[in-house]
Motif scaffolding. Structure first.
Motif, PDB file in Angstrom:
ATOM      1  N   PRO A   1      24.288   5.007   6.492  1.00  0.00           N
ATOM      2  CA  PRO A   1      23.560   5.446   7.613  1.00  0.00           C
ATOM      3  C   PRO A   1      22.519   6.521   7.615  1.00  0.00           C
ATOM      4  CG  PRO A   1      25.718   6.616   7.562  1.00  0.00           C
ATOM      5  CD  PRO A   1      25.731   5.563   6.264  1.00  0.00           C
ATOM      6  N   GLU A   2      21.517   6.674   8.419  1.00  0.00           N
ATOM      7  CA  GLU A   2      20.491   7.322   8.345  1.00  0.00           C
ATOM      8  C   GLU A   2      21.028   8.780   9.242  1.00  0.00           C
ATOM      9  OE1 GLU A   2      17.328   9.129   6.781  1.00  0.00           O
ATOM     10  OE2 GLU A   2      17.357   6.826   6.883  1.00  0.00           O
ATOM     11  N   LYS A   3      21.163   9.803   8.586  1.00  0.00           N
ATOM     12  CA  LYS A   3      21.757  11.176   9.293  1.00  0.00           C
ATOM     13  C   LYS A   3      20.705  12.192   8.909  1.00  0.00           C
ATOM     14  CE  LYS A   3      26.411   9.849  10.364  1.00  0.00           C
ATOM     15  NZ  LYS A   3      27.733  10.483  10.203  1.00  0.00           N
ATOM     16  N   ASP A   4      20.639  13.407   9.853  1.00  0.00           N
ATOM     17  CA  ASP A   4      20.078  14.684   9.296  1.00  0.00           C
ATOM     18  C   ASP A   4      20.847  15.269   8.237  1.00  0.00           C
ATOM     19  OD1 ASP A   4      17.788  14.316  11.167  1.00  0.00           O
ATOM     20  OD2 ASP A   4      18.860  15.328  12.907  1.00  0.00           O
ATOM     21  N   ALA A   5      22.280  15.141   8.543  1.00  0.00           N
ATOM     22  CA  ALA A   5      23.009  15.618   7.412  1.00  0.00           C
ATOM     23  C   ALA A   5      24.357  14.865   7.324  1.00  0.00           C
ATOM     24  CB  ALA A   5      23.344  17.308   7.646  1.00  0.00           C
ATOM     25  N   TYR A   6      25.244  15.201   6.109  1.00  0.00           N
ATOM     26  CA  TYR A   6      26.325  14.091   6.068  1.00  0.00           C
ATOM     27  C   TYR A   6      27.566  15.226   5.960  1.00  0.00           C
ATOM     28  CZ  TYR A   6      23.007  10.190   5.203  1.00  0.00           C
ATOM     29  OH  TYR A   6      21.884   9.445   5.954  1.00  0.00           O
ATOM     30  N   LEU A   7      28.631  14.894   6.243  1.00  0.00           N
ATOM     31  CA  LEU A   7      29.984  15.504   5.686  1.00  0.00           C
ATOM     32  C   LEU A   7      30.446  15.236   4.533  1.00  0.00           C
ATOM     33  CD1 LEU A   7      31.805  14.993   9.058  1.00  0.00           C
ATOM     34  CD2 LEU A   7      30.573  16.938   8.376  1.00  0.00           C
ATOM     35  N   PRO A   8      31.055  15.972   3.771  1.00  0.00           N
ATOM     36  CA  PRO A   8      31.562  15.802   2.428  1.00  0.00           C
ATOM     37  C   PRO A   8      32.343  14.513   2.344  1.00  0.00           C
ATOM     38  CG  PRO A   8      31.582  18.104   2.776  1.00  0.00           C
ATOM     39  CD  PRO A   8      31.193  17.565   4.248  1.00  0.00           C
ATOM     40  N   GLY A   9      32.221  13.619   1.345  1.00  0.00           N
ATOM     41  CA  GLY A   9      32.705  12.401   1.253  1.00  0.00           C
ATOM     42  C   GLY A   9      32.197  11.140   2.018  1.00  0.00           C
ATOM     43  N   ALA A  10      30.880  11.333   2.495  1.00  0.00           N
ATOM     44  CA  ALA A  10      30.347  10.441   3.068  1.00  0.00           C
ATOM     45  C   ALA A  10      29.748   9.383   1.978  1.00  0.00           C
ATOM     46  CB  ALA A  10      29.061  11.066   3.990  1.00  0.00           C
ATOM     47  N   VAL A  11      29.720   8.079   2.343  1.00  0.00           N
ATOM     48  CA  VAL A  11      29.330   7.097   1.516  1.00  0.00           C
ATOM     49  C   VAL A  11      28.077   6.397   2.175  1.00  0.00           C
ATOM     50  CG1 VAL A  11      29.590   4.500   0.921  1.00  0.00           C
ATOM     51  CG2 VAL A  11      31.731   6.226   0.972  1.00  0.00           C
TER      52      VAL A  11
ATOM     53  N   LYS B   1      13.832  10.572  -1.493  1.00  0.00           N
ATOM     54  CA  LYS B   1      14.436  10.971  -0.144  1.00  0.00           C
ATOM     55  C   LYS B   1      15.558  11.993  -0.660  1.00  0.00           C
ATOM     56  CE  LYS B   1      16.628   9.107   3.736  1.00  0.00           C
ATOM     57  NZ  LYS B   1      15.634   9.951   4.870  1.00  0.00           N
ATOM     58  N   THR B   2      15.643  13.113   0.050  1.00  0.00           N
ATOM     59  CA  THR B   2      16.596  14.176  -0.082  1.00  0.00           C
ATOM     60  C   THR B   2      17.644  14.069   0.971  1.00  0.00           C
ATOM     61  OG1 THR B   2      15.048  15.680  -1.595  1.00  0.00           O
ATOM     62  CG2 THR B   2      17.170  16.581  -0.457  1.00  0.00           C
TER      63      THR B   2
ATOM     64  N   ASP C   1      29.154  19.709  -0.845  1.00  0.00           N
ATOM     65  CA  ASP C   1      27.842  20.414   0.153  1.00  0.00           C
ATOM     66  C   ASP C   1      26.748  20.601  -0.593  1.00  0.00           C
ATOM     67  OD1 ASP C   1      29.461  20.506   2.379  1.00  0.00           O
ATOM     68  OD2 ASP C   1      29.745  22.660   2.479  1.00  0.00           O
ATOM     69  N   GLY C   2      25.349  20.235  -0.222  1.00  0.00           N
ATOM     70  CA  GLY C   2      24.246  20.677  -1.111  1.00  0.00           C
ATOM     71  C   GLY C   2      23.210  19.448  -0.755  1.00  0.00           C
ATOM     72  N   SER C   3      22.030  19.406  -1.722  1.00  0.00           N
ATOM     73  CA  SER C   3      21.085  18.222  -1.227  1.00  0.00           C
ATOM     74  C   SER C   3      21.299  17.366  -2.581  1.00  0.00           C
ATOM     75  CB  SER C   3      19.696  19.141  -1.403  1.00  0.00           C
ATOM     76  OG  SER C   3      19.528  19.983  -0.607  1.00  0.00           O
ATOM     77  N   TYR C   4      20.972  16.286  -2.117  1.00  0.00           N
ATOM     78  CA  TYR C   4      21.071  14.891  -3.154  1.00  0.00           C
ATOM     79  C   TYR C   4      19.663  14.434  -3.047  1.00  0.00           C
ATOM     80  CZ  TYR C   4      26.040  15.517  -3.248  1.00  0.00           C
ATOM     81  OH  TYR C   4      27.583  15.683  -3.279  1.00  0.00           O
TER      82      TYR C   4
ATOM     83  N   ALA D   1       0.736  -1.211   0.156  1.00  0.00           N
ATOM     84  CA  ALA D   1      -0.022  -0.019  -0.037  1.00  0.00           C
ATOM     85  C   ALA D   1       0.751   1.322  -0.031  1.00  0.00           C
ATOM     86  CB  ALA D   1      -0.978   0.016   1.260  1.00  0.00           C
ATOM     87  N   SER D   2       2.196   0.948   0.605  1.00  0.00           N
ATOM     88  CA  SER D   2       3.070   2.292   0.351  1.00  0.00           C
ATOM     89  C   SER D   2       4.232   1.957   0.514  1.00  0.00           C
ATOM     90  CB  SER D   2       2.875   3.213   2.004  1.00  0.00           C
ATOM     91  OG  SER D   2       3.151   2.176   2.737  1.00  0.00           O
ATOM     92  N   LEU D   3       5.217   2.979   0.058  1.00  0.00           N
ATOM     93  CA  LEU D   3       6.548   2.840  -0.213  1.00  0.00           C
ATOM     94  C   LEU D   3       7.629   3.964   0.392  1.00  0.00           C
ATOM     95  CD1 LEU D   3       8.752   1.295  -1.858  1.00  0.00           C
ATOM     96  CD2 LEU D   3       8.300   2.795  -3.717  1.00  0.00           C
ATOM     97  N   HIS D   4       8.582   3.486   0.924  1.00  0.00           N
ATOM     98  CA  HIS D   4       9.666   4.238   1.735  1.00  0.00           C
ATOM     99  C   HIS D   4      11.118   4.231   1.134  1.00  0.00           C
ATOM    100  CE1 HIS D   4       6.054   4.885   4.402  1.00  0.00           C
ATOM    101  NE2 HIS D   4       6.095   3.722   4.530  1.00  0.00           N
ATOM    102  N   LEU D   5      11.741   5.294   0.948  1.00  0.00           N
ATOM    103  CA  LEU D   5      13.142   5.171   0.478  1.00  0.00           C
ATOM    104  C   LEU D   5      14.046   5.592   1.812  1.00  0.00           C
ATOM    105  CD1 LEU D   5      15.190   4.653  -1.589  1.00  0.00           C
ATOM    106  CD2 LEU D   5      14.963   7.073  -2.300  1.00  0.00           C
ATOM    107  N   LEU D   6      14.918   4.778   2.260  1.00  0.00           N
ATOM    108  CA  LEU D   6      15.727   4.912   3.424  1.00  0.00           C
ATOM    109  C   LEU D   6      17.234   4.939   2.978  1.00  0.00           C
ATOM    110  CD1 LEU D   6      13.970   2.496   5.594  1.00  0.00           C
ATOM    111  CD2 LEU D   6      13.406   4.739   5.507  1.00  0.00           C
ATOM    112  N   ALA D   7      18.179   5.542   3.919  1.00  0.00           N
ATOM    113  CA  ALA D   7      19.613   5.630   3.868  1.00  0.00           C
ATOM    114  C   ALA D   7      20.245   5.003   4.994  1.00  0.00           C
ATOM    115  CB  ALA D   7      20.110   6.897   3.585  1.00  0.00           C
TER     116      ALA D   7
END
Length: 865
Positions: free
Chosen positions: A129-139, A202-203, A182-185, A121-127
């Motif tokens: 590690p899950e963080k509010d924000a990531y440092l540059p170079g994060a995998v 997911k951004t 830096d920025g949004s993905y 009935a619904s779909l969710h995209l996850l990351a």
């Protein structure tokens, strides 16, 4: 024959030998035994989430044969039981039981109901590690979950992932990507057929910049005046990269921030240096810390448009004169160590001979003489009967040589002033031995009668005169004078030195006997006889011993009445200027150079130092002399700050006795208010002389794991150093917001770090031959706020910021600990310059110095020498 399952069985006989079977046979009926167990039974199992299935409880014998329905099906949430059915909106396996009352012999068995997820009935995209924000170079690994209408995950739901262009793909199968900038993905996923065409997005935010903290009040390096126990810190904290500020604290307290990032926070503040330890963290885990400082007090002394005379602090210095300073009982003129010895030296210069001459000159006695008669023969039948009668006038004077005995002075402190005992003369030497000259003038009436056997007739009646000089000596065994001297001064009034209650005692007054002398009355023409020269011994007119007695009593009376009247102003003329001169000597108007504490500087700067007598109080223990003290320096051209002024301790010593506590052990104590010392620190800072380079040798110091060659610190002081005597544990030296630029070379590559340094060091005062110095002790705390670092070509090799923050405390400690600010010397005072009655070059100073630090003061104790 037996059976365990309930039912009807056909039994026949078989002839094993022939294989024949009994065609008719027989019927065996097996029924259930006694009930032994109860268990739930489902109509369907498994079932979909939200779908109900029938459920009932059955009772069975030992072989599992159902006997009858007994008990009620039950279970825990999320199971729902109703109308003989059970259901669950949550997927999973759940235990069901039968609740039966009584029948303790029954065994209760449970069953597990399996509930499966329903249709997607619904779909969710996850990351991950899950963080509010990531440092540059994060995998990051992307994955998704599909759920039914109740939120139960539908496993292995196939779909197609779409990644943004700025994401670097590392593993397509695992959906791994690297986020470099830096920025949004923005990522998205769509389910594959035959599943519903659901899409999820997911951004991810990449944030490599720390939050920005700006303290708008008080500004860095401010001086804040107030009396409240706290200061409201105001400012703004923002995160420009967009991950948002997730935590903000000041000195460990969580601080709420407004939608625009503004904040206000009351911070507990105390006298002296206060550090604002502000910390912020954003969603990416970026952290920012700033540690601006400010000085806080209820009072400051401004240096603008003033001078040392205009910046006097009441009782900024206090001089304490103990009894040993006044009179220690040991008087050696070659080693002046008390005021009594000094006064003996001064009084020894008194012109007592002049005073005695003036006293003796007032002696003028007239002594009537007895008639003296004799006869002068004229011829054999006549003669002259001659009679002299008249008065003897005697005046006295002193002549050289005159000897004055040793002067002894005793001084005792009392409430309101000093008591003096002065004695001239002792067993070895009279107070006064003076050669005395008695000038004798005689006025005679000379009468002569011419006589014969017939009788006498007057023939001569004339005046004759005679003069003689008698030598004698006057001695006085001892002269004792006692007097009270009132000495006082209030802050608004003049110095009062008043002498009163004089008491002069003379003992052992004596006049030497005189030798007889001959009077010459000149040539007299006697009738019938002719000229006759008249000369007579004085002893023929007067008893010489009686003469001495008649002179002694008047001299004694004169000395007793006149001499005190002469000595009193004489003593005041010596003691008054001497006491006043001591006070004049401690009124100072001078300058001293700023010590080169942190290395040599171009040019030289002076600090003006001015003292003015403020208060004078005497008690039984000694005298307390308050000096209004001013410190001033001209503002340096390279100083662009205008703080409130030099910090004053004001009420930081609440509960302490404001009066200086003094043990009176040394003969002299000089108490310097810490306010005055802080004014001196401010004056040194105000000149800008503290700013400038500080060369360091860090190549082999071991303070840093990597040696820095050609190291140099460039210092810029936003705040003056502060001596804190309000803190617990003794004196401390505080330095806030010292802007430091560290430059040097590492392996030939230039490096540069700029930072703010906040330091707390132990402090103490020491004395030496050159005077008083403040000695810097161990480092008590250090904080370094690195503003910028540039490791050049070695930036990828090591963390220069961490290197400096970890190593610089040791460097600063090694450089500062043991340094001395001073010395401030206490030169001997030439008393003969202010009191001409003292021999030239008579000076006093302090020796055997010691130092202590009672509340609010630094006290130098010493002995007069």
């Amino acid at each position: 024959l037996s059976a365990t399952a309930v039912g009807t069985y056909h039994v026949a006989c078989l002839d094993e030998a022939t294989g024949a079977v009994d065609a008719e046979g027989a019927t065996l009926t097996v029924t259930a035994g006694a009930p032994t167990v109860v268990r739930p039974v489902f109509d369907e199992n498994p079932v979909a989430a939200g779908v109900a299935t029938g459920v009932r409880c059955v009772t069975a014998d030992a072989y599992g044969n159902e006997v009858a329905a007994l008990g009620t099906p039950a279970g825990d949430a999320p199971l729902v039981f109703a109308n003989g059915q059970v259901s669950s909106e949550q997927a999973g396996e759940f235990e069901v039981r039968c609740d039966v009352e009584g029948n303790p012999g029954l065994t209760r068995q449970t069953a597990r109901l399996t509930v499966l997820a329903g249709d997607v009935a619904s779909l969710h995209l996850l990351a991950d590690p899950e963080k509010d924000a990531y440092l540059p170079g994060a995998v990051v690994r992307l994955y998704w979950t599909a759920t039914d209408r109740y939120g139960n995950e539908v496993a292995n739901a196939p779909g197609t992932l779409t990644a943004p262009a700025n994401a670097v793909e590392l593993d397509a199968a695992q959906h791994k990507y690297r986020l470099d900038e830096d920025g949004s993905y923005r990522f998205s996923v769509t389910l594959d057929a035959p599943l519903p065409r659901l899409t999820a997005e997911k951004t991810l935010v990449v944030d490599g910049a720390a939050p920005t903290i700006t303290i708008t009040w008080p500004e860095r390096g401010a001086t804040v005046q107030g009396t409240a126990p706290s200061v409201t810190i105001k400012g703004v904290v923002t995160d420009g990269a967009g991950s948002g500020v997730t935590a903000f604290m000041i000195n460990g307290d969580n601080v709420a921030i407004g939608a625009d990032g503004s904040f206000e926070h009351p911070m507990k503040s105390g006298w002296g240096l206060n550090m604002i330890n502000a910390y912020a963290r954003d969603g990416a885990g970026n952290e920012e810390k700033i540690t601006p400082t400010f000085l806080y007090s209820s009072a400051f002394t401004p240096f603008v448009n003033s001078d040392a005379r205009g910046l006097q602090q009441p009782d900024g210095m206090v001089m304490l004169l103990g009894q040993d300073f006044l009179d220690d009982g040991v008087h050696d003129p070659q080693h002046i160590d008390d005021l009594a010895t000094l006064l003996e030296l001064a009084l020894g210069q008194m012109d007592l001979r002049g005073a005695l001459t003036g006293t003796l000159s007032q002696l003028n006695q007239t002594i009537p003489l007895a008639d003296y008669s004799w006869t002068i023969g004229i011829d054999n039948v006549s003669w002259l009967a001659v009679t002299l009668h008249g008065d003897l006038d005697i005046t006295a004077a002193s002549v050289e040589p005159t000897a004055v005995g040793t002067t002894h002075v005793g001084i005792d402190s009392r409430p309101g002033g000093l008591d003096f005992d002065m004695t001239i003369g002792d067993a070895a030497r009279h107070a006064i031995d003076i050669a005395m000259e008695l000038n004798v003038h005689a006025s005679f009436t000379l009468e002569a009668d011419a006589c014969s056997f017939i009788g006498c007739l007057p023939v001569l009646d004339t005046e004759v005169y005679g003069d003689a000089t008698l030598m004698s000596g006057l001695s006085l065994a001892s002269l004792t004078m006692r007097l009270h001297t009132d000495v006082s001064k209030t802050a608004a009034g003049p110095l009062n030195v008043a002498f009163r209650d004089y008491d002069v005692q003379l003992s052992g007054l004596d006049i030497d006997p005189v030798q007889d002398v001959v009077f010459s009355l000149g040539v007299v023409n006697f009738p019938g006889v002719g000229n006759q020269t008249l000369t007579f011994p004085l002893s023929q007119f007067i008893d010489l011993n009686s003469l001495i007695g008649s002179i002694l009593d008047p001299v004694t009376g004169l000395l007793t009445t006149v001499l005190p009247a002469i000595l009193n102003p004489l003593i005041e003329g010596f003691a008054g200027p001497l006491i006043g001169g001591l006070f004049d000597a401690i009124e100072i108007d001078t300058s001293f150079p700023v010590p080169a504490l942190l290395g040599e500087r171009d040019g030289s700067y002076d600090i003006d130092f001015y003292t003015d007598l403020s208060t004078v109080t005497f008690t039984d223990d000694g005298g307390t002399i308050g000096l209004s003290t001013g410190i001033y320096a001209d503002k340096g051209e390279n100083l662009d700050r205008d703080p409130l002024g030099a910090i004053r301790r004001a009420g930081c010593l609440t509960g302490s006795d404001p009066a200086l506590s003094w043990g009176w052990s040394p003969s002299v104590g000089i108490g310097i208010k810490t306010d005055v010392i802080n004014a001196a620190f401010f004056g040194a800072w105000w000149t800008g002389y503290l700013n400038g380079p500080l060369p360091l040798d860090l190549g082999g110091s071991g303070a840093l794991p990597i040696p820095i060659d050609n190291a140099q610190l460039e210092l810029s002081w936003l705040l003056p150093p502060v001596l804190n005597d309000c803190q617990k544990g003794g004196l401390g030296l505080q330095v806030g917001d010292l802007f430091v630029t560290l430059t040097g070379d590492i392996g030939g590559s230039p490096v540069r770090v700029t930072m703010y340094a906040d330091l707390g060091l132990a402090a103490s005062f020491v004395t030496g031959e050159d005077g008083l110095s403040m000695q810097i002790g161990q480092l008590e705390f250090a904080d370094f706020e690195v503003i910028e670092e540039d490791a050049g070509a070695l930036g990828d090799v090591f963390d220069l910021r961490a290197l400096v923050e970890d190593g610089l405390p040791g460097i600063i400690s090694g450089f500062l600990v043991g340094q001395e600010f001073g010395p401030f010397n206490l030169p001997p005072t030439d008393l003969s310059a202010t009191n001409p009655n003292l021999p030239p070059g008579t000076s006093v100073g302090l020796g055997n110095l010691s130092v202590s630090s009672p509340d609010g003061y630094v006290v130098i104790g010493g002995d007069l020498e």
